[in-house]
Design an enzyme around this catalytic site. Structure first.
Site, short mmCIF file in Angstrom:
data_model
loop_
_atom_site.label_atom_id
_atom_site.label_comp_id
_atom_site.label_asym_id
_atom_site.label_seq_id
_atom_site.Cartn_x
_atom_site.Cartn_y
_atom_site.Cartn_z
N ARG A 51 0.81 -1.22 0.00
CA ARG A 51 0.00 0.00 0.00
C ARG A 51 0.85 1.28 0.00
O ARG A 51 0.41 2.32 -0.42
CB ARG A 51 -0.95 -0.01 1.21
CG ARG A 51 -2.19 -0.84 0.91
CD ARG A 51 -3.07 -0.92 2.11
NE ARG A 51 -2.42 -1.63 3.21
CZ ARG A 51 -2.92 -1.79 4.42
NH1 ARG A 51 -4.08 -1.27 4.71
NH2 ARG A 51 -2.27 -2.46 5.35
N ASP A 186 1.11 -24.04 6.31
CA ASP A 186 1.49 -24.17 7.71
C ASP A 186 2.98 -24.48 7.67
O ASP A 186 3.38 -25.60 7.33
CB ASP A 186 0.73 -25.32 8.39
CG ASP A 186 1.08 -25.43 9.87
OD1 ASP A 186 2.26 -25.22 10.22
OD2 ASP A 186 0.19 -25.73 10.67
N HIS A 187 3.80 -23.47 7.98
CA HIS A 187 5.24 -23.63 7.69
C HIS A 187 5.89 -24.77 8.50
O HIS A 187 6.94 -25.27 8.11
CB HIS A 187 5.99 -22.31 7.85
CG HIS A 187 6.26 -21.91 9.28
ND1 HIS A 187 5.30 -21.35 10.07
CD2 HIS A 187 7.38 -22.00 10.04
CE1 HIS A 187 5.82 -21.11 11.27
NE2 HIS A 187 7.08 -21.48 11.28
N GLU A 225 8.76 -21.10 23.15
CA GLU A 225 9.37 -19.95 22.48
C GLU A 225 9.91 -18.97 23.51
O GLU A 225 9.27 -18.71 24.53
CB GLU A 225 8.33 -19.23 21.63
CG GLU A 225 7.83 -20.06 20.47
CD GLU A 225 7.05 -19.19 19.50
OE1 GLU A 225 7.64 -18.81 18.48
OE2 GLU A 225 5.88 -18.88 19.78
N HIS A 249 0.06 -25.42 14.00
CA HIS A 249 1.35 -26.11 14.10
C HIS A 249 1.30 -27.37 14.99
O HIS A 249 1.75 -28.44 14.60
CB HIS A 249 2.43 -25.18 14.62
CG HIS A 249 2.55 -23.90 13.85
ND1 HIS A 249 2.34 -23.82 12.49
CD2 HIS A 249 2.83 -22.63 14.24
CE1 HIS A 249 2.52 -22.57 12.08
NE2 HIS A 249 2.80 -21.83 13.12
N LYS A 349 4.91 -18.26 24.93
CA LYS A 349 5.88 -17.20 24.61
C LYS A 349 6.60 -16.80 25.90
O LYS A 349 6.08 -17.02 27.00
CB LYS A 349 5.15 -15.97 24.07
CG LYS A 349 4.33 -16.27 22.83
CD LYS A 349 4.95 -15.66 21.60
CE LYS A 349 4.08 -15.84 20.39
NZ LYS A 349 4.68 -16.65 19.33
C1 BG6 Z 1 3.93 -18.48 13.65
C2 BG6 Z 1 3.25 -17.83 14.82
O1 BG6 Z 1 3.00 -19.15 12.86
O2 BG6 Z 1 4.88 -19.42 14.12
C3 BG6 Z 1 4.27 -17.14 15.73
O3 BG6 Z 1 2.33 -16.86 14.35
C4 BG6 Z 1 5.35 -18.12 16.14
O4 BG6 Z 1 3.65 -16.58 16.87
C5 BG6 Z 1 5.91 -18.84 14.91
O5 BG6 Z 1 6.37 -17.39 16.80
C6 BG6 Z 1 6.84 -19.96 15.32
O6 BG6 Z 1 7.49 -20.46 14.19
P1 BG6 Z 1 8.97 -20.98 14.27
O7 BG6 Z 1 9.25 -21.53 12.92
O8 BG6 Z 1 9.82 -19.77 14.62
O9 BG6 Z 1 9.00 -21.99 15.36
#
Ligand code: BG6
Length: 501
Positions: A51, A186-187, A225, A249, A349
């Site tokens: 944007r 979903d990475h 985390e 995840h 977190k």
């Molecule tokens: C993301 C979340 O999908 O995954 C984040 O939105 C999180 O809050 C992150 O920190 C964790 O991914 P990774 O690969 O760093 O463990």
């Protein structure tokens, strides 16, 4: 898991949210690494849509800095950067305005024309949920993403904010595009160590016979985390750990651990096997939610000797927010293989350190012939930052007496492989270009995952403050998370020293 080593067909990649954090930290570094490893087609273009106005190609300087800071290959060298960046363009535009799509179409048509063929098109929607539908509508109405075999649309999480919104989004997208074109990312599924779980389970005879409720006592999946919510308060306060991590995840990891062996190693079979697990997770009543799920929010504390403010003091957080930054829960899968085996999931977190680990605890040895108590076997699958699998087993301590002590048998990526580990986004983006959705979520998987968490969302909505615990940043979360494990275990493997809440 791409079928092809490299993509030959010229490809246009359009990133909605082109100046966003994800683009800078993950997407462009991943595309750059695919370019370096020659996985990208020779002819490609990356068009960033955003944007803001861009002055003097500032966006390229930002992308360079992003790669330097976040790519596993470090700062780009001049020559490679020159070639790579000459293929990247920026288009300013509002996703709610049709003229943005008219201009986009002109760019894409010009790229096709230059390459004398209709090129692959990938539209990556790395934008806030309220822009997903208007952007998809713009692509549809302007017939930009209309070739099932060539055009793909990637949708970042959050995919909806509950079951109803996810269903609505699925219906919206499926009315305009074929399911084959929709890649819900979903990475975690792209992480090398997560992909390895299938190889571990299904390419090794020794684990299959014991992978069930006869031999497994319980399973822990913990994603701890160290990071706080940082500047993401605007998003996170409406989400919380349940929606941000468990719905996607952690439940996906649970599927990989619990799925039946798919009939074939292909997209449909693997996704069917995972969906079948989600559909069998026992749903909770409201009373059961408060018995089986623990939630908490961080207060101020210290992490790595640095002061950390409390969640309620973070930017863009409602002062009376009840959003959880920690969650631990016990889940059961109602099928023959897993009946009676609890799956403990936890994430939070501002915990003392980052560690994503799956722990499979086997039952105690049936033989009671030794004087020492035996420690049950444990299999630890470390996803990150350590990448390893270790098996804990009992052994005789050298000496004249029969004394037992658990020892470890380890496999580490570092020691076993010289090959570099690609980032999850590299694998997943290549899969998108290749049209392979195996590691992406199908509509029924997303909806089934929402069904699992809906009773929890509803119970908390009705009782916003009930059993909302606090934990100081830099500690391992509330003690109630440990009590949840009883009688299966005394402590979490990853949250070992849960302190008083
Ligand atoms: C993301 C979340 O999908 O995954 C984040 O939105 C999180 O809050 C992150 O920190 C964790 O991914 P990774 O690969 O760093 O463990």
């Amino acid at each position: 898991m791409a079928k092809h080593n490299s993509i030959k067909h010229p490809a246009a990649i359009v990133i909605f949210g082109g100046t966003g954090d994800l683009t800078k930290r993950k997407l462009i570094p991943a595309f750059y690494n695919l370019f370096l490893s020659k996985h990208l087609p020779e002819k490609f273009t990356i068009l960033l849509l955003g944007r803001n106005e861009d002055k003097n190609e500032q966006f390229k300087k930002d992308l360079f800095d992003g790669i330097a800071a976040f790519s596993r290959n470090g700062t780009p060298d001049d020559n490679n950067w020159k070639i790579f960046s000459s293929n990247i363009f920026y288009q300013q535009g509002n996703f709610l305005d049709n003229s943005t799509f008219v201009t986009l179409k002109e760019h894409l048509d010009a790229f096709d024309k230059k390459n004398k063929q209709r090129c692959l098109r990938t539209f990556y929607l790395a934008i806030a949920p309220q822009f997903i539908e208007p952007s998809a509508e713009g692509l549809y109405k302007n017939k930009i993403c209309n070739q099932v075999k060539l055009d793909r649309i990637v949708v970042e999480k959050p995919f909806g904010t509950d079951l109803a919104t996810a269903q609505k989004l699925n219906t919206f997208l499926q009315k305009r595009f074929s399911e084959k074109q929709i890649f819900r990312i979903d990475h975690y599924l792209g992480k090398e160590t997560v992909q390895n779980i299938m190889a571990f389970r299904f390419a090794n005879t020794i684990f299959s016979p014991v992978w069930n409720n006869k031999y497994i006592d319980h399973v822990e999946i913990s994603l701890s985390e160290q990071v706080s919510i940082g500047k993401r308060g605007g998003y996170y306060d409406g989400s919380g750990a349940l929606r941000d991590m468990i719905q996607n995840h952690l439940l996906q990891l649970l599927c990989v651990v619990a799925m039946e062996c798919p009939g074939k190693y292909d997209e449909a079979s693997i996704r069917n096997a995972k969906a079948a697990v989600l559909k069998k997770i026992k749903p909770y009543t409201e009373a059961e939610v408060f018995k089986n799920i623990v939630r908490a929010q961080y207060t101020s504390g210290t992490i790595n000797e640095q002061p950390q403010q409390g969640y309620l003091q973070e930017e863009n957080i409602t002062p009376s927010s009840t959003t959880e930054t920690f969650i631990a829960g016990k889940f059961f899968i109602n099928n023959e293989r897993w009946k009676g085996v609890p799956f403990f999931l936890a994430t939070g977190k501002c915990l003392p350190k980052q560690a994503s680990v799956i722990m499979i605890q086997f039952k105690d040895s049936p033989y009671k012939i030794f004087k020492d108590d035996t420690v049950p076997n444990r299999l630890l699958i470390s996803i990150q930052p350590e990448q390893e699998i270790s098996l804990l087993f009992e052994s005789k301590v050298p000496g004249v007496q029969m004394k037992l002590k658990p020892v470890e048998m380890d496999f580490t990526y570092k020691e076993s492989y010289t090959e570099a580990t690609p980032e999850a986004y590299e694998t997943l983006l290549l899969d998108v270009l290749d049209g392979d959705a195996t590691l992406f979520m199908r509509s029924d998987q997303v909806e089934a995952a929402w069904k699992v968490v809906m009773p929890i969302i509803n119970a908390w909505k009705k009782n916003p403050k009930k059993q909302l615990l606090k934990y100081a940043a830099g500690t391992w979360g509330p003690t109630a998370a440990t009590s949840l494990l009883k009688p299966y275990a005394k402590n979490w493997v990853v949250l070992p020293a849960t302190k008083k809440s």
